[in-house]
Enzyme design. Structure first.
Site, short mmCIF file in Angstrom:
data_model
loop_
_atom_site.label_atom_id
_atom_site.label_comp_id
_atom_site.label_asym_id
_atom_site.label_seq_id
_atom_site.Cartn_x
_atom_site.Cartn_y
_atom_site.Cartn_z
N THR A 173 0.96 -1.22 0.03
CA THR A 173 0.04 0.03 -0.08
C THR A 173 0.91 1.29 0.03
O THR A 173 1.51 1.29 0.81
CB THR A 173 -1.15 -0.04 1.17
OG1 THR A 173 -1.78 -0.83 1.16
CG2 THR A 173 -1.77 1.39 1.27
N LYS A 230 0.65 4.84 8.45
CA LYS A 230 1.20 5.06 7.00
C LYS A 230 0.25 5.24 5.89
O LYS A 230 0.28 6.21 5.14
CB LYS A 230 2.22 4.19 6.77
CG LYS A 230 2.75 4.11 5.43
CD LYS A 230 2.21 3.16 4.45
CE LYS A 230 2.47 1.70 4.75
NZ LYS A 230 1.91 1.01 3.55
N LYS A 240 -7.06 1.65 -3.38
CA LYS A 240 -6.66 1.19 -1.64
C LYS A 240 -7.07 2.30 -0.82
O LYS A 240 -7.13 2.12 0.36
CB LYS A 240 -5.14 0.36 -1.88
CG LYS A 240 -4.61 0.10 -0.42
CD LYS A 240 -5.62 -1.07 0.26
CE LYS A 240 -5.24 -1.35 1.66
NZ LYS A 240 -3.93 -2.15 1.75
#
Length: 296
Positions: free
Chosen positions: A100, A243, A175
């Site tokens: 990701t 993150k 995502k």
């Protein structure tokens, strides 16, 4: 794909997610070359038949398709543009980043790969360690449609819900949408469970009623039971979720989109990490609510 045999796979990053993904590739008959910064994490896969390589470049130069799933966008940039995957991979080969990461970085990697005659896909996943182990990941793919079709059997060895979303970067944008939804949903799951406990209800019984109705979600069904049982082992790390939320927030800001739910979730998770829970699973957010329940 330019090979006339079952493609040889390279896999860089054999952590929580990579373990299950490589295992499923091996079970589906693929020859897999692996590299991880900490070799010990790759040993169970080597015992299953994976071939160890000493560097990312050595992986890339010995395979037809190089897959990466590493920690942060900086790691992605380093492994492709600094540690030399794109320098080592052969013309006509394929690289797939399943980390990701930043949609903009995915676009840059795809452009750099194209200049070297290499095809690139961005294909982040959802489903956690359980989905990785069971080969039931949701895989969101960006890049050329023909390359996606060529790689579909590889994806099918690791996942079930596999969708080509569009050009380079589209997988990462998808995502981000996924993570934005999860971020606010995790707050709702924690607050629902905290409310049930504060009201003197049995949380397991409450879950029987709400997990299959309109409130149902993967997080409610899979993570709320862990919250109830004080199981905070990581299927997905708090530090990695922060993150992801940071990437999503930055991307949303660039598009001029307000995401107050995402901003709140990021702040709560940052507070959780500051209290020492960065390596816990994302369900550890419930600890903040339990602390409040005992102090109010």
């Amino acid at each position: 794909m330019t090979v006339d045999h079952q493609p040889i796979i390279g896999f860089i990053g054999t952590g929580v997610m990579g373990q299950g993904m490589v295992s499923n590739l091996l079970q589906n008959g693929y020859q897999v070359n692996v590299y991880n910064r900490t070799r010990s994490k790759a040993e169970p896969l080597i015992e299953k038949g994976a071939i160890w390589r000493d560097t990312p470049q050595e992986v890339a130069e010995n395979v037809d398709v190089t897959i990466t799933i590493v920690g942060y966008p900086d790691d992605v940039e380093a492994v492709y543009l600094e540690d030399g995957i794109l320098d080592a991979a052969a013309e006509g080969s394929i690289v797939i980043d399943m980390t990701t990461s930043s949609p903009q970085l995915a676009e840059s990697i795809a452009e750099a790969a194209r200049k070297k005659g290499i095809a690139a896909l961005d294909a982040p996943v959802s489903g956690g360690d359980v989905g990785a182990r069971n080969g039931k990941l949701s895989i969101m793919v960006g890049g050329d449609a023909e390359v996606y079709e060529a790689c579909l059997p590889i994806f099918q060895a690791m996942g079930e819900n596999i969708v080509h979303q569009g050009p380079a970067g589209a997988g990462q944008h998808t995502k981000m949408a996924n993570q934005i939804k999860i971020a606010s949903n995790m707050i709702g799951v924690c607050e629902a469970m905290a409310y049930a406990e504060k009201a003197g209800l049995d949380p397991d019984t409450v879950l029987q009623s709400i997990s299959s109705g309109a409130a149902g979600s993967w997080s409610l069904s899979n993570l709320a039971p862990k919250m109830i049982n004080n199981d905070y082992a990581p299927g997905f790390y708090v530090k990695h979720f922060i993150k992801d939320m940071t990437i999503a927030l930055n991307s949303a800001e660039k598009m001029g989109l307000l995401t107050p739910g995402l901003s709140l979730a990021k702040r709560l998770y940052e507070e959780l990490a500051e209290s020492g829970e960065g390596d816990s699973g994302t369900q550890a957010l419930y600890k903040k609510y339990k602390e409040q329940m005992h102090t109010v």
